[in-house]
Design a protein around this motif. Structure first.
Motif, PDB file in Angstrom:
ATOM      1  N   ALA A   1     -79.374 -87.803  23.341  1.00  0.00           N
ATOM      2  CA  ALA A   1     -78.645 -89.061  23.186  1.00  0.00           C
ATOM      3  C   ALA A   1     -77.144 -88.954  23.352  1.00  0.00           C
ATOM      4  CB  ALA A   1     -78.948 -89.652  21.806  1.00  0.00           C
ATOM      5  N   ILE A   2     -76.576 -87.760  23.224  1.00  0.00           N
ATOM      6  CA  ILE A   2     -75.128 -87.646  23.190  1.00  0.00           C
ATOM      7  C   ILE A   2     -74.487 -88.203  24.463  1.00  0.00           C
ATOM      8  CG2 ILE A   2     -75.157 -85.268  24.089  1.00  0.00           C
ATOM      9  CD1 ILE A   2     -72.717 -84.735  22.269  1.00  0.00           C
ATOM     10  N   GLY A   3     -73.536 -89.089  24.257  1.00  0.00           N
ATOM     11  CA  GLY A   3     -72.797 -89.659  25.381  1.00  0.00           C
ATOM     12  C   GLY A   3     -73.566 -90.627  26.241  1.00  0.00           C
ATOM     13  N   ARG A   4     -74.644 -91.206  25.719  1.00  0.00           N
ATOM     14  CA  ARG A   4     -75.492 -92.072  26.544  1.00  0.00           C
ATOM     15  C   ARG A   4     -75.253 -93.555  26.334  1.00  0.00           C
ATOM     16  NH1 ARG A   4     -77.135 -88.932  30.632  1.00  0.00           N
ATOM     17  NH2 ARG A   4     -77.761 -86.887  29.836  1.00  0.00           N
ATOM     18  N   ASN A   5     -74.350 -93.907  25.392  1.00  0.00           N
ATOM     19  CA  ASN A   5     -74.067 -95.319  25.145  1.00  0.00           C
ATOM     20  C   ASN A   5     -72.572 -95.559  25.022  1.00  0.00           C
ATOM     21  OD1 ASN A   5     -76.683 -96.722  24.868  1.00  0.00           O
ATOM     22  ND2 ASN A   5     -77.010 -95.285  23.168  1.00  0.00           N
ATOM     23  N   ALA A   6     -72.108 -96.655  25.622  1.00  0.00           N
ATOM     24  CA  ALA A   6     -70.754 -97.157  25.396  1.00  0.00           C
ATOM     25  C   ALA A   6     -70.874 -98.372  24.489  1.00  0.00           C
ATOM     26  CB  ALA A   6     -70.095 -97.542  26.715  1.00  0.00           C
ATOM     27  N   VAL A   7     -69.947 -98.504  23.540  1.00  0.00           N
ATOM     28  CA  VAL A   7     -70.039 -99.598  22.581  1.00  0.00           C
ATOM     29  C   VAL A   7     -68.734-100.387  22.535  1.00  0.00           C
ATOM     30  CG1 VAL A   7     -71.757 -98.436  21.142  1.00  0.00           C
ATOM     31  CG2 VAL A   7     -69.327 -98.078  20.675  1.00  0.00           C
TER      32      VAL A   7
ATOM     33  N   GLN B   1     -73.869-100.566  25.932  1.00  0.00           N
ATOM     34  CA  GLN B   1     -74.301-100.444  27.326  1.00  0.00           C
ATOM     35  C   GLN B   1     -74.657 -98.986  27.626  1.00  0.00           C
ATOM     36  OE1 GLN B   1     -70.920-101.515  26.691  1.00  0.00           O
ATOM     37  NE2 GLN B   1     -71.710-103.562  26.252  1.00  0.00           N
ATOM     38  N   PRO B   2     -75.625 -98.773  28.521  1.00  0.00           N
ATOM     39  CA  PRO B   2     -75.936 -97.393  28.929  1.00  0.00           C
ATOM     40  C   PRO B   2     -74.705 -96.749  29.560  1.00  0.00           C
ATOM     41  CG  PRO B   2     -77.647 -98.911  29.661  1.00  0.00           C
ATOM     42  CD  PRO B   2     -76.517 -99.756  29.159  1.00  0.00           C
ATOM     43  N   ALA B   3     -74.528 -95.463  29.314  1.00  0.00           N
ATOM     44  CA  ALA B   3     -73.363 -94.746  29.834  1.00  0.00           C
ATOM     45  C   ALA B   3     -73.747 -93.306  30.124  1.00  0.00           C
ATOM     46  CB  ALA B   3     -72.214 -94.817  28.828  1.00  0.00           C
ATOM     47  N   GLN B   4     -72.770 -92.574  30.615  1.00  0.00           N
ATOM     48  CA  GLN B   4     -72.967 -91.157  30.920  1.00  0.00           C
ATOM     49  C   GLN B   4     -71.830 -90.356  30.294  1.00  0.00           C
ATOM     50  OE1 GLN B   4     -75.538 -89.732  32.470  1.00  0.00           O
ATOM     51  NE2 GLN B   4     -76.537 -91.730  32.738  1.00  0.00           N
ATOM     52  N   PRO B   5     -72.110 -89.142  29.853  1.00  0.00           N
ATOM     53  CA  PRO B   5     -71.033 -88.290  29.336  1.00  0.00           C
ATOM     54  C   PRO B   5     -70.091 -87.892  30.458  1.00  0.00           C
ATOM     55  CG  PRO B   5     -73.098 -87.060  29.449  1.00  0.00           C
ATOM     56  CD  PRO B   5     -73.428 -88.485  29.782  1.00  0.00           C
ATOM     57  N   PRO B   6     -68.943 -87.319  30.157  1.00  0.00           N
ATOM     58  CA  PRO B   6     -67.984 -86.926  31.194  1.00  0.00           C
ATOM     59  C   PRO B   6     -68.605 -85.945  32.184  1.00  0.00           C
ATOM     60  CG  PRO B   6     -66.999 -86.770  29.010  1.00  0.00           C
ATOM     61  CD  PRO B   6     -68.453 -87.016  28.802  1.00  0.00           C
ATOM     62  N   ASN B   7     -68.105 -85.970  33.399  1.00  0.00           N
ATOM     63  CA  ASN B   7     -68.585 -85.031  34.419  1.00  0.00           C
ATOM     64  C   ASN B   7     -68.411 -83.599  33.936  1.00  0.00           C
ATOM     65  OD1 ASN B   7     -69.270 -87.033  36.250  1.00  0.00           O
ATOM     66  ND2 ASN B   7     -67.238 -87.082  37.186  1.00  0.00           N
ATOM     67  N   GLY B   8     -69.437 -82.830  34.134  1.00  0.00           N
ATOM     68  CA  GLY B   8     -69.375 -81.424  33.759  1.00  0.00           C
ATOM     69  C   GLY B   8     -69.751 -81.135  32.323  1.00  0.00           C
ATOM     70  N   PHE B   9     -70.013 -82.183  31.533  1.00  0.00           N
ATOM     71  CA  PHE B   9     -70.379 -81.937  30.140  1.00  0.00           C
ATOM     72  C   PHE B   9     -71.798 -81.375  30.068  1.00  0.00           C
ATOM     73  CE2 PHE B   9     -72.495 -83.416  26.244  1.00  0.00           C
ATOM     74  CZ  PHE B   9     -71.711 -82.761  25.311  1.00  0.00           C
ATOM     75  N   ASP B  10     -71.957 -80.277  29.346  1.00  0.00           N
ATOM     76  CA  ASP B  10     -73.257 -79.618  29.207  1.00  0.00           C
ATOM     77  C   ASP B  10     -73.640 -79.583  27.733  1.00  0.00           C
ATOM     78  OD1 ASP B  10     -75.504 -78.072  29.267  1.00  0.00           O
ATOM     79  OD2 ASP B  10     -74.498 -76.222  29.900  1.00  0.00           O
ATOM     80  N   PRO B  11     -74.635 -80.395  27.312  1.00  0.00           N
ATOM     81  CA  PRO B  11     -74.996 -80.423  25.889  1.00  0.00           C
ATOM     82  C   PRO B  11     -75.485 -79.089  25.364  1.00  0.00           C
ATOM     83  CG  PRO B  11     -76.579 -81.666  27.214  1.00  0.00           C
ATOM     84  CD  PRO B  11     -75.439 -81.336  28.106  1.00  0.00           C
ATOM     85  N   THR B  12     -75.995 -78.237  26.246  1.00  0.00           N
ATOM     86  CA  THR B  12     -76.478 -76.931  25.777  1.00  0.00           C
ATOM     87  C   THR B  12     -75.323 -76.009  25.369  1.00  0.00           C
ATOM     88  OG1 THR B  12     -76.514 -75.980  28.011  1.00  0.00           O
ATOM     89  CG2 THR B  12     -78.508 -77.115  27.255  1.00  0.00           C
ATOM     90  N   SER B  13     -74.088 -76.384  25.754  1.00  0.00           N
ATOM     91  CA  SER B  13     -72.928 -75.574  25.369  1.00  0.00           C
ATOM     92  C   SER B  13     -72.377 -75.959  24.000  1.00  0.00           C
ATOM     93  CB  SER B  13     -71.815 -75.719  26.410  1.00  0.00           C
ATOM     94  OG  SER B  13     -71.304 -77.050  26.414  1.00  0.00           O
ATOM     95  N   VAL B  14     -72.934 -77.012  23.411  1.00  0.00           N
ATOM     96  CA  VAL B  14     -72.453 -77.516  22.124  1.00  0.00           C
ATOM     97  C   VAL B  14     -73.120 -76.747  20.989  1.00  0.00           C
ATOM     98  CG1 VAL B  14     -72.337 -79.552  20.639  1.00  0.00           C
ATOM     99  CG2 VAL B  14     -72.052 -79.798  23.105  1.00  0.00           C
TER     100      VAL B  14
END
Length: 309
Positions: free
Chosen positions: A137-143, A238-251
């Protein structure tokens, strides 16, 4: 010490529901008062931290923590079922060293005591589920939202009620609110694609307020030393996308777990969480069971009325 615990948990219950039931989530009776009692007794027999809490007369806090954790575990299991998340049992076993104990509770001794009341495998499974939820879910919604900052809870609750009754006047009502401590934020937007760095993205994604259903109007305490209260109106999502290059596995996995926990807020709101009144009151924003003394300042969540056509 054990006798004191028995007196603590066996106190009189008030309100509706079966007095023998400790916690209900939706239509599921998650635990009984007797089961919570047994967990307390087992902790006092084996856990030094719990014994120290007993000497400080803080057994009520442990019992609330146990019921609170039971609620969160049940909500996470419900979320996993709803989303079709299945965990490999071998992975759960392998995760016990990293997802239980001090490294998983971020140095919070009390949380470690509460965790010790549950089988380590159950805690590891719970946190793995949160990590999976957060990663998806991280970074998938703009509010889009309005927010006001007030000095006292009475004003905050009154404002939240007015906004919920007339959401079209949200901005006007917040701008005219009495006893504010700073300028309101009107028509604010949080867009994950514009996050400055991963930490900002995580902070936004882990906010329970941003994960509530659209139309929610909340009055709740501000975290931190500054005190005060906020009224928050979630106007759009609204549906959104995290910043380019963001990798959730690095968190850090435990940071993803915080995001996953925030996703339990709307699920809890939909299902309904009811602890036995002897343990306290459920806070729908913080997902905590708060004491009788704190119940007067528990968060309020309202749903804005739909405008007539």
């Amino acid at each position: 010490m054990l006798a004191a615990t028995t007196l603590l948990v066996a106190g009189c219950s008030a309100g509706q529901g079966d007095p023998k039931v400790a916690l209900t989530v939706g239509d599921v009776n998650v635990s009984t008062v007797e089961q919570v009692q047994q967990k307390l007794n087992d902790l006092l027999a084996t856990n030094k931290g719990a014994q120290d809490q007993a000497r400080q007369r803080k057994l009520a806090e442990i019992s609330r923590g146990i019921v609170e954790q039971q609620a969160r575990i049940q909500l996470a299991a419900d979320a996993a079922k709803k989303l079709g998340i299945t965990l490999d049992e071998q992975l759960v076993e392998q995760s016990i060293p990293t997802l239980t104990g001090e490294q998983a509770t971020q140095g919070e001794p009390f949380q470690g005591i509460v965790d010790a009341a549950f089988p380590a495998k159950d805690i590891a499974r719970y946190r793995l589920t949160l990590i999976e939820l957060g990663g998806r879910a991280i970074g998938r919604n703009a509010v889009t939202f309005d927010v006001a900052f007030l000095q006292n809870l009475g004003d905050a609750r009154a404002l939240a009620k007015k906004v919920a009754e007339d959401p079209a006047r949200s901005a006007e009502l917040m701008q005219k609110a009495p006893n504010t401590v700073q300028e309101p934020g009107i028509g604010q937007t949080q867009d994950p694609s514009k996050a400055r760095d991963p930490q900002q993205l995580l902070q936004v994604s882990a906010s329970p307020l941003f994960n509530l259903p659209v139309g929610s109007v909340v009055a709740t305490r501000l975290n931190g030393e500054q005190g005060g209260y906020i009224v928050f109106h979630l106007k759009g999502k609204q549906p959104a996308q995290p910043p380019n290059g963001f990798d959730p596995t690095s968190v850090d996995p435990m940071q993803l777990a915080q995001v996953g926990q925030a996703l339990l807020v709307p699920l809890a709101q939909q299902a309904g969480v009811q602890p036995n009144p002897r343990f306290g009151t459920w806070d729908p924003v913080t997902l905590k069971v708060v004491s009788v003394e704190e119940s007067s300042v528990v968060s309020t969540v309202l749903q804005a009325k739909t405008p007539k056509p």
